[in-house]
Design an enzyme around this catalytic site. Structure first.
Site, PDB file in Angstrom:
ATOM      1  N   LYS A  22      -7.818 -32.782   5.205  1.00  0.00           N
ATOM      2  CA  LYS A  22      -7.812 -31.693   4.215  1.00  0.00           C
ATOM      3  C   LYS A  22      -6.393 -31.211   3.927  1.00  0.00           C
ATOM      4  O   LYS A  22      -5.995 -31.059   2.769  1.00  0.00           O
ATOM      5  CB  LYS A  22      -8.659 -30.522   4.743  1.00  0.00           C
ATOM      6  CG  LYS A  22      -8.483 -29.230   3.960  1.00  0.00           C
ATOM      7  CD  LYS A  22      -9.350 -28.117   4.499  1.00  0.00           C
ATOM      8  CE  LYS A  22      -8.724 -27.262   5.559  1.00  0.00           C
ATOM      9  NZ  LYS A  22      -7.707 -26.300   5.094  1.00  0.00           N
ATOM     10  N   ARG A 400     -15.581 -25.350   4.028  1.00  0.00           N
ATOM     11  CA  ARG A 400     -14.232 -25.454   3.451  1.00  0.00           C
ATOM     12  C   ARG A 400     -13.495 -26.654   4.036  1.00  0.00           C
ATOM     13  O   ARG A 400     -12.657 -27.249   3.353  1.00  0.00           O
ATOM     14  CB  ARG A 400     -13.421 -24.183   3.763  1.00  0.00           C
ATOM     15  CG  ARG A 400     -13.824 -22.972   2.946  1.00  0.00           C
ATOM     16  CD  ARG A 400     -12.854 -21.850   3.224  1.00  0.00           C
ATOM     17  NE  ARG A 400     -11.515 -22.398   3.299  1.00  0.00           N
ATOM     18  CZ  ARG A 400     -10.537 -21.940   4.076  1.00  0.00           C
ATOM     19  NH1 ARG A 400     -10.730 -20.898   4.827  1.00  0.00           N
ATOM     20  NH2 ARG A 400      -9.354 -22.518   4.079  1.00  0.00           N
TER      21      ARG A 400
HETATM   22  C1  UD1 Z   1      -1.021 -24.476   7.550  1.00  0.00           C
HETATM   23  C2  UD1 Z   1      -2.449 -24.941   7.606  1.00  0.00           C
HETATM   24  C3  UD1 Z   1      -3.235 -24.063   8.562  1.00  0.00           C
HETATM   25  C4  UD1 Z   1      -2.561 -24.030   9.930  1.00  0.00           C
HETATM   26  C5  UD1 Z   1      -1.083 -23.693   9.817  1.00  0.00           C
HETATM   27  C6  UD1 Z   1      -0.336 -23.859  11.132  1.00  0.00           C
HETATM   28  C7  UD1 Z   1      -2.757 -25.814   5.378  1.00  0.00           C
HETATM   29  C8  UD1 Z   1      -3.425 -25.680   4.066  1.00  0.00           C
HETATM   30  N1  UD1 Z   1      -3.005 -24.855   6.267  1.00  0.00           N
HETATM   31  O1  UD1 Z   1      -1.035 -23.130   7.066  1.00  0.00           O
HETATM   32  O2  UD1 Z   1      -4.542 -24.604   8.681  1.00  0.00           O
HETATM   33  O3  UD1 Z   1      -3.189 -23.054  10.750  1.00  0.00           O
HETATM   34  O4  UD1 Z   1      -0.457 -24.565   8.859  1.00  0.00           O
HETATM   35  O5  UD1 Z   1      -0.462 -25.166  11.598  1.00  0.00           O
HETATM   36  O6  UD1 Z   1      -2.077 -26.787   5.638  1.00  0.00           O
HETATM   37  N2  UD1 Z   1       5.145 -17.939   8.303  1.00  0.00           N
HETATM   38  C9  UD1 Z   1       6.068 -16.980   7.966  1.00  0.00           C
HETATM   39  N3  UD1 Z   1       6.564 -16.986   6.701  1.00  0.00           N
HETATM   40  C10 UD1 Z   1       6.201 -17.909   5.771  1.00  0.00           C
HETATM   41  C11 UD1 Z   1       5.265 -18.889   6.136  1.00  0.00           C
HETATM   42  C12 UD1 Z   1       4.740 -18.892   7.411  1.00  0.00           C
HETATM   43  O7  UD1 Z   1       6.422 -16.132   8.780  1.00  0.00           O
HETATM   44  O8  UD1 Z   1       6.703 -17.870   4.651  1.00  0.00           O
HETATM   45  C13 UD1 Z   1       4.569 -17.946   9.671  1.00  0.00           C
HETATM   46  C14 UD1 Z   1       3.059 -17.802   9.653  1.00  0.00           C
HETATM   47  O9  UD1 Z   1       2.651 -16.449   9.607  1.00  0.00           O
HETATM   48  C15 UD1 Z   1       2.684 -18.476  10.948  1.00  0.00           C
HETATM   49  C16 UD1 Z   1       3.707 -19.599  11.064  1.00  0.00           C
HETATM   50  O10 UD1 Z   1       4.799 -19.214  10.239  1.00  0.00           O
HETATM   51  O11 UD1 Z   1       2.873 -17.613  12.043  1.00  0.00           O
HETATM   52  C17 UD1 Z   1       3.202 -20.947  10.629  1.00  0.00           C
HETATM   53  O12 UD1 Z   1       2.571 -20.830   9.353  1.00  0.00           O
HETATM   54  P1  UD1 Z   1       2.516 -22.049   8.353  1.00  0.00           P
HETATM   55  O13 UD1 Z   1       2.870 -23.302   9.096  1.00  0.00           O
HETATM   56  O14 UD1 Z   1       3.275 -21.740   7.133  1.00  0.00           O
HETATM   57  O15 UD1 Z   1       0.972 -22.095   7.980  1.00  0.00           O
HETATM   58  P2  UD1 Z   1       0.316 -22.437   6.585  1.00  0.00           P
HETATM   59  O16 UD1 Z   1       1.129 -23.445   5.852  1.00  0.00           O
HETATM   60  O17 UD1 Z   1      -0.068 -21.175   5.909  1.00  0.00           O
END
Ligand code: UD1
Length: 421
Positions: A22, A400
């Site tokens: 996914k 989902r």
């Molecule tokens: C993706 C996955 C999700 C998974 C996550 C971590 C998809 C669609 N979703 O989510 O299933 O749980 O990776 O493996 O691929 N963060 C910040 N600032 C940002 C972005 C992230 O502080 O701009 C933090 C987040 O709050 C979190 C960490 O970084 O604590 C990792 O998040 P991130 O890897 O970005 O997760 P997603 O891409 O949202």
């Protein structure tokens, strides 16, 4: 609303096939629709509501998309819209993936600011920082992110956040940088297998990305990307969930279509817990001949233990012969499933970002509620291992990210029925 009725006490036996990933399909479909000119054909695409939600977002921007069997046909068009509205983005956070590609392709984007969700606040500051690094002007007004740039310009940047690398920010900025002028170097890039799959797809479209699978990505901008054909990698988290399902029911299952390189930390911790994994070229045989042992786990970005498997392994550890501690370092609030597992007789105490799980001999069926996708999966797995009947509500969360979950599990001996409330 639909519910799953899980009759417990079954031992799974047989082969469970793993579907396409996914979290790889979502950004790849975005890249194909917005960045590529012409038609892309994606194989091994799972039939999930998240894929349908993204399809609606991309069709709203002007792409034409058809899913037939497991193949997704995507035709990008020349006159893309630049706006992704709230009504669509609110249904799925991954819609934020259109931000970088739209600015790169059209010079502007207006994307609804995604909300929080049951697993925590989930900020997007790193996405914005990365795009600003490429020269975009980004403003947040009235619930929307506005980004514009005549032409993005490559630069060197560090995308590490307070919780480590970000999957979403790496994908967004990498996609945008493929069409930027000059070279972009991203330090602190996420290394998840689905990020590598996206990078390979972009290269097949004509991009020039080096360092795939490492924390430093070098992206030399090109003028144009064209549609291509690609087979999406298998879903590591779905595979991990099925391995746990086999182990928690003390079954004998073969999880087909996964490699040890995709799930290094999951395999390591399951083996430490006493699960026997017998790998061959096509997948892994899972048996659990002895008692489940307690293990301590800390979630971390790849190659660490994935947060998306935290709920499922917690379910398994509820039945271990001692006390385990799980520390959630990625989405620190992601423990709603613990209270639901306790309703089934588990003994889990929470202490900030730690869950202390005292193993118990039995779980017993209960009415429970899925609060997010992976929380839903653990309740189904726990229900299969429990005595009596477990009724899992809010099944739409599970749909989902799991394709035909009850069919795949019933095919190997589970007793799960979907009912309409
Ligand atoms: C993706 C996955 C999700 C998974 C996550 C971590 C998809 C669609 N979703 O989510 O299933 O749980 O990776 O493996 O691929 N963060 C910040 N600032 C940002 C972005 C992230 O502080 O701009 C933090 C987040 O709050 C979190 C960490 O970084 O604590 C990792 O998040 P991130 O890897 O970005 O997760 P997603 O891409 O949202």
């Amino acid at each position: 609303m639909e519910k799953l009725i899980v009759k417990g006490g079954t031992r799974l036996k047989g082969t469970i096939p793993v579907s396409g990933c996914k979290n790889a399909v979502l950004p790849i479909a975005v890249a194909a629709s917005i960045l590529g000119d012409g038609v892309s054909v994606l194989h091994n695409v799972p039939n999930l509501t998240d894929v349908k939600t993204l399809q609606a977002v991309l069709e709203g921007l002007g792409a034409t998309i058809k899913l037939k069997n497991s193949t997704l046909y995507i035709e990008s068009i020349n006159h893309l819209e630049y706006e992704a509205p709230y009504d669509l983005v609110r249904k799925m956070r991954a819609s934020i993936y259109v931000l970088g590609p739209l600015v790169a392709k059209l010079g502007r984007a207006k994307v609804s600011f995604p909300g929080g969700c049951a697993i925590g606040p989930r900020p997007i500051d790193l996405h914005i920082r990365g795009l600003e690094g490429l020269g975009a002007e980004v403003n947040v007004e009235e619930g929307y992110i506005y980004a514009q740039a005549e032409r993005l310009v490559g630069t060197e940047m560090n995308l590490i956040g307070q919780h480590g690398p970000s999957v979403g920010a790496t994908a967004n900025v990498m996609m945008a940088a493929t069409l930027a002028q000059g070279t972009t170097v991203i330090h602190g890039a996420a290394r998840e297998p689905h990020i590598s799959d996206l990078a390979h797809f972009l290269n097949a479209m004509g991009a020039d990305i080096e360092g795939i699978g490492t924390p430093t990505l070098t992206i030399r901008g090109v003028k144009q990307l064209r549609g291509t054909e690609h087979t999406v990698i298998s879903d590591d988290i779905e595979a991990g969930t099925f391995i746990v399902a086999g182990a928690i029911t003390r079954g004998d299952v073969y999880v087909e279509g996964i490699t040890p390189e995709q799930i290094p930390a999951i395999s390591e911790k399951l083996v430490e817990a006493g699960v026997e994994l017998d790998w061959d070229a096509n997948g892994v045989r899972v048996t659990t001949p002895h008692e489940i042992q307690p293990v301590d786990i800390t979630t971390a970005p790849f190659p660490g233990f994935p947060t998306d498997m935290q709920a499922q392994i917690m379910g398994l550890l509820c039945l271990a012969s001692g006390t385990s501690v799980i520390t959630e370092n990625v989405h620190t609030d992601r423990f709603i499933h613990a209270a639901e597992l306790n309703r089934m007789g588990a003994n889990i105490a929470l202490d900030g970002s730690k869950a202390i799980i005292k193993g118990t001999r039995n779980l017993s069926g209960a009415p429970v509620m899925a609060s997010d996708l992976r929380a839903g999966a653990v309740l189904v797995a726990a229900g299969m291992a429990a005595t009596g009947e477990t009724v899992v509500s809010r099944v739409y969360h599970i749909d989902r990210g799991y394709e035909s979950i009850e069919k795949k599990l019933n095919d190997v001996g589970a007793n799960i029925t979907r009912v309409n409330e």
